[in-house]
Write a protein that holds these residues in place. Structure first.
Motif, PDB file in Angstrom:
ATOM      1  N   ASN A 221       0.848  -1.183   0.000  1.00  0.00           N
ATOM      2  CA  ASN A 221       0.000   0.000   0.000  1.00  0.00           C
ATOM      3  C   ASN A 221       0.887   1.237   0.000  1.00  0.00           C
ATOM      4  N   THR A 222       0.297   2.419   0.105  1.00  0.00           N
ATOM      5  CA  THR A 222       1.089   3.647   0.058  1.00  0.00           C
ATOM      6  C   THR A 222       0.639   4.641   1.121  1.00  0.00           C
ATOM      7  N   VAL A 223       1.572   5.503   1.495  1.00  0.00           N
ATOM      8  CA  VAL A 223       1.277   6.708   2.275  1.00  0.00           C
ATOM      9  C   VAL A 223       1.621   7.882   1.372  1.00  0.00           C
ATOM     10  N   ASN A 224       0.616   8.648   0.983  1.00  0.00           N
ATOM     11  CA  ASN A 224       0.811   9.783   0.078  1.00  0.00           C
ATOM     12  C   ASN A 224       0.545  11.082   0.816  1.00  0.00           C
ATOM     13  N   VAL A 225       1.373  12.073   0.570  1.00  0.00           N
ATOM     14  CA  VAL A 225       1.235  13.369   1.237  1.00  0.00           C
ATOM     15  C   VAL A 225       1.288  14.477   0.193  1.00  0.00           C
ATOM     16  N   PHE A 226       0.242  15.296   0.138  1.00  0.00           N
ATOM     17  CA  PHE A 226       0.215  16.482  -0.706  1.00  0.00           C
ATOM     18  C   PHE A 226       0.105  17.713   0.187  1.00  0.00           C
ATOM     19  N   LYS A 227       0.975  18.707  -0.065  1.00  0.00           N
ATOM     20  CA  LYS A 227       0.968  19.925   0.737  1.00  0.00           C
ATOM     21  C   LYS A 227       0.911  21.155  -0.167  1.00  0.00           C
ATOM     22  N   SER A 228       0.063  22.096   0.201  1.00  0.00           N
ATOM     23  CA  SER A 228       0.066  23.419  -0.432  1.00  0.00           C
ATOM     24  C   SER A 228       0.020  24.453   0.684  1.00  0.00           C
ATOM     25  N   GLN A 229       0.969  25.396   0.648  1.00  0.00           N
ATOM     26  CA  GLN A 229       1.107  26.354   1.745  1.00  0.00           C
ATOM     27  C   GLN A 229       1.349  27.764   1.216  1.00  0.00           C
ATOM     28  N   VAL A 230       0.853  28.736   1.965  1.00  0.00           N
ATOM     29  CA  VAL A 230       1.153  30.153   1.741  1.00  0.00           C
ATOM     30  C   VAL A 230       1.872  30.654   2.978  1.00  0.00           C
ATOM     31  N   LYS A 231       3.095  31.184   2.787  1.00  0.00           N
ATOM     32  CA  LYS A 231       3.921  31.603   3.921  1.00  0.00           C
ATOM     33  C   LYS A 231       4.068  33.122   3.966  1.00  0.00           C
ATOM     34  N   TYR A 232       4.110  33.624   5.194  1.00  0.00           N
ATOM     35  CA  TYR A 232       4.349  35.050   5.437  1.00  0.00           C
ATOM     36  C   TYR A 232       5.665  35.161   6.208  1.00  0.00           C
ATOM     37  N   HIS A 233       6.671  35.782   5.578  1.00  0.00           N
ATOM     38  CA  HIS A 233       8.019  35.814   6.138  1.00  0.00           C
ATOM     39  C   HIS A 233       8.261  37.071   6.969  1.00  0.00           C
ATOM     40  N   ILE A 234       8.776  36.849   8.170  1.00  0.00           N
ATOM     41  CA  ILE A 234       9.204  37.934   9.060  1.00  0.00           C
ATOM     42  C   ILE A 234      10.647  37.639   9.432  1.00  0.00           C
ATOM     43  N   LYS A 235      11.577  38.151   8.630  1.00  0.00           N
ATOM     44  CA  LYS A 235      12.996  37.839   8.772  1.00  0.00           C
ATOM     45  C   LYS A 235      13.196  36.327   8.748  1.00  0.00           C
ATOM     46  N   LYS A 236      13.746  35.722   9.820  1.00  0.00           N
ATOM     47  CA  LYS A 236      14.037  34.299   9.809  1.00  0.00           C
ATOM     48  C   LYS A 236      12.828  33.424  10.116  1.00  0.00           C
ATOM     49  N   THR A 237      11.715  34.034  10.465  1.00  0.00           N
ATOM     50  CA  THR A 237      10.509  33.288  10.832  1.00  0.00           C
ATOM     51  C   THR A 237       9.490  33.341   9.700  1.00  0.00           C
ATOM     52  N   ALA A 238       8.809  32.228   9.481  1.00  0.00           N
ATOM     53  CA  ALA A 238       7.730  32.182   8.491  1.00  0.00           C
ATOM     54  C   ALA A 238       6.490  31.583   9.154  1.00  0.00           C
ATOM     55  N   LEU A 239       5.377  32.302   9.063  1.00  0.00           N
ATOM     56  CA  LEU A 239       4.083  31.789   9.506  1.00  0.00           C
ATOM     57  C   LEU A 239       3.326  31.332   8.259  1.00  0.00           C
ATOM     58  N   TYR A 240       2.657  30.201   8.351  1.00  0.00           N
ATOM     59  CA  TYR A 240       1.976  29.741   7.140  1.00  0.00           C
ATOM     60  C   TYR A 240       0.672  29.026   7.451  1.00  0.00           C
ATOM     61  N   THR A 241      -0.156  28.989   6.430  1.00  0.00           N
ATOM     62  CA  THR A 241      -1.380  28.208   6.438  1.00  0.00           C
ATOM     63  C   THR A 241      -1.501  27.536   5.089  1.00  0.00           C
ATOM     64  N   GLY A 242      -2.407  26.576   4.979  1.00  0.00           N
ATOM     65  CA  GLY A 242      -2.552  25.876   3.711  1.00  0.00           C
ATOM     66  C   GLY A 242      -3.424  24.657   3.857  1.00  0.00           C
TER      67      GLY A 242
END
Length: 264
Positions: A221-242
């Motif tokens: 069988n398989t384990v499949n992972v699909f990710k889509s994200q939008v990131k907001y960068h603040i210097k070295k930190t990124a906050l994201y949702t998706g």
């Protein structure tokens, strides 16, 4: 009449007797692929399963096409000199890579991140990407799925490691692919091979887009992972949702994610 009422009282217990994660572990433990699939998104089950079948077929084709085109049919391809910026958008409208060599740039970096999936079946993921060179990376991911039903609580832990090759390294886009292995615990206790492909796009400061696909082969069988994200960068930190979509054997879990990433 009393027998009918008694039967109705046991129907809810019967319907929830087997949890999503229990079914997933059973299908991943099996030596033969399950012919049926079910969805466990909070929306319509059949629609979610069909959606993931579409994602699976689509991204398998995309993976093969991009891998060929970006390497021109060669496994490794050319490696043009690039450096890693201190963090995305350190320079105006420049993402992670640059060919403007400077003492402030890096030859290696480390990203640590975590995200939480909002769903009846919850997941908490920790991931790390270490790049010892601009063209290579070691990506480690650990996901803990948890679920509570009327009868019991279930958990499923999945750990994977992939060795990535960053074939396209431009100031506004990077594309990579890699191979590795995945371990599924909690009763499955099996290692399997995996491959992945990803794209990061930096259209305008401080926003970036991420698309990722990973497929791991566990038993038959398989384990499949699909990710889509939008990131907001603040210097070295990124906050994201998706939106993340996981196919765990015969089961599908998907939903909104909230995440945090830090670049060292």
């Amino acid at each position: 009449m009393k027998r009918k009422l008694l039967l109705l009282a046991f129907i809810p217990a019967f319907l929830f007797s087997q949890s999503t994660l229990s079914s997933a572990k059973q299908s991943l433990s099996s030596s033969s692929s399950s012919s049926s699939s079910s969805s466990n998104d909070d929306s319509d089950d059949d629609d979610s399963g069909n959606d993931f079948n579409f994602f699976s077929a689509f991204f398998e084709d995309i993976f093969l096409d991009i891998m060929y085109r970006t390497t021109l049919g060669i496994a490794i391809g050319d490696a043009e000199p690039t450096e890693i910026t201190p963090y995305p958008y350190f320079y105006e409208n420049v993402g992670e890579y640059t060919r403007n060599f400077s003492p402030e740039n890096k030859r290696m970096n480390l990203k640590l991140g975590t995200n939480y999936l909002i769903n009846r079946v919850r997941s908490l993921e920790f991931n790390a990407v270490f790049k010892p060179l601009p063209i290579t990376g070691i990506e480690i991911s650990h996901i803990n799925f948890s679920e509570s039903t009327l009868q019991t609580s279930e958990a499923l832990n999945i750990t994977s490691i992939n060795f990535n090759y960053y074939r396209v390294r431009e100031q506004n886009v990077s594309i990579w692919w890699g191979v590795g292995a995945t371990y599924v615990g909690d009763g499955v206790n099996t290692w399997g091979g995996s491959y992945n492909i990803g794209v990061d796009i930096y259209p305008v400061k401080p926003i970036s887009l991420h698309l990722g696909w990973k497929q791991s082969f566990i038993n038959e069988n398989t384990v499949n992972v699909f990710k889509s994200q939008v990131k907001y960068h603040i210097k070295k930190t990124a906050l994201y949702t998706g939106y993340h979509n996981y196919k765990l054997g015969s089961e599908t879990v998907s939903g909104l994610v909230l995440g945090l990433e830090y670049t060292f």
